[in-house]
Scaffold this active site. Structure first.
Site, mmCIF file in Angstrom:
data_model
loop_
_atom_site.group_PDB
_atom_site.id
_atom_site.type_symbol
_atom_site.label_atom_id
_atom_site.label_comp_id
_atom_site.label_asym_id
_atom_site.label_seq_id
_atom_site.Cartn_x
_atom_site.Cartn_y
_atom_site.Cartn_z
ATOM 1 N N SER A 6 5.993 0.719 -1.391
ATOM 2 C CA SER A 6 5.218 1.456 -0.394
ATOM 3 C C SER A 6 4.967 2.908 -0.781
ATOM 4 C CB SER A 6 5.938 1.411 0.959
ATOM 5 O OG SER A 6 7.246 1.959 0.853
ATOM 6 N N GLY B 262 7.323 -2.933 0.589
ATOM 7 C CA GLY B 262 8.435 -3.869 0.651
ATOM 8 C C GLY B 262 8.792 -4.510 -0.669
ATOM 9 N N ASN C 20 14.135 -0.434 -3.130
ATOM 10 C CA ASN C 20 14.449 -1.464 -2.137
ATOM 11 C C ASN C 20 15.622 -2.337 -2.578
ATOM 12 O OD1 ASN C 20 12.477 -0.741 -0.227
ATOM 13 N ND2 ASN C 20 10.904 -1.870 -1.319
ATOM 14 N N ASP D 99 8.504 8.550 10.145
ATOM 15 C CA ASP D 99 9.604 7.645 9.810
ATOM 16 C C ASP D 99 10.660 8.312 8.921
ATOM 17 O OD1 ASP D 99 8.369 7.742 7.328
ATOM 18 O OD2 ASP D 99 7.752 5.638 7.326
ATOM 19 N N HIS E 187 8.308 8.049 4.239
ATOM 20 C CA HIS E 187 7.107 8.074 3.406
ATOM 21 C C HIS E 187 6.448 9.444 3.441
ATOM 22 C CE1 HIS E 187 7.729 3.782 4.364
ATOM 23 N NE2 HIS E 187 7.383 3.639 3.097
#
Length: 231
Positions: free
Chosen positions: A58, A95, A123, A206, A209
């Site tokens: 992402s 993701g 991730n 968030d 990002h």
């Protein structure tokens, strides 16, 4: 204070990942279809140019922003302004893990790649995937790119994770990237989010990002390594 902000950023990153993982997975294929695109839609007009592929998650996809605001697009603008003979493909999918990246890398081998920027692994670390698997998957991606593109220049984006998995795991994770860069004679971005991680005004709500301004800083981190290797 800077270190505390970075730690808070990383802890928030871990928490939000756990909360949002299922939702992100449900949209990753759709976002991937939208975001994997050349900066020029006319393939014939760029067929004579060399290709730079940004392959990541992402962070590369520019999640939460318009496609033209992602750091690969910012870099594409730099390249155009300098009239360099390259065009950019953003192959980021939200993701993405190293395993899913390894499973789809063959799809990109249909066309020649001259510069390959690999931004994967975060991730894996946040989900506690065994580090041996992360190393193997990243190496497999690199091997596939090299086998199909003799002479390709590879840039590996370094990443860091919070210490939730313990100091040994955290340090070994960080070391994966310089180790693989040295092993494969690849170029290394020491930490992709340097100057952005932990700074609220440079990250979206968030806390994960980068904002538009944050993406510009990330682009500079990449450009510092990329620019000298462009012919």
């Amino acid at each position: 204070m800077r270190s505390l902000l970075k730690l808070c950023y990383l802890l928030v990153f871990t928490f939000l990942l756990a909360c949002g993982e299922s939702a992100e997975k449900s949209t990753s294929k759709e976002r991937g279809t939208e975001k994997i695109s050349a900066e020029s839609t006319d393939k014939d007009s760029v067929s004579s140019k060399k290709t730079i592929v940004f392959f990541g998650n992402s962070l590369t996809a520019g999640m939460g922003l318009e496609p033209e605001q992602s750091f690969p697009s910012v870099i594409s603008g730099k390249i155009d302004s300098l009239d360099l003979d390259y065009f950019v493909i953003n192959a980021g999918i939200s993701g993405e893990t190293t395993a899913s990246g390894e499973s789809r890398i063959g799809w990109l081998m249909r066309d020649r790649i001259d510069v390959f920027v690999l931004e994967l692994g975060a991730n894996d670390g946040l989900r506690g995937i065994p580090l041996s698997e992360t190393r193997e998957n990243l190496q497999a991606i690199i091997d596939t790119v090299k086998e199909n593109n003799p002479g390709v220049k590879i840039i590996l984006a370094g990443m860091q994770i919070p210490p939730n998995m313990g100091p040994e795991y955290t340090e070994e994770f960080r070391q994966i990237f310089p180790d693989l860069a040295e092993k494969n004679q690849a170029y290394l971005i020491p930490f992709l989010l340097e100057g952005v991680a932990g700074i609220p005004q440079l990250n979206q709500a968030d806390g994960i990002h980068p904002t538009i301004e944050g993406q510009k800083i990330v682009a500079e981190n990449v450009w510092d390594i990329l620019e000298p290797i462009l012919d």
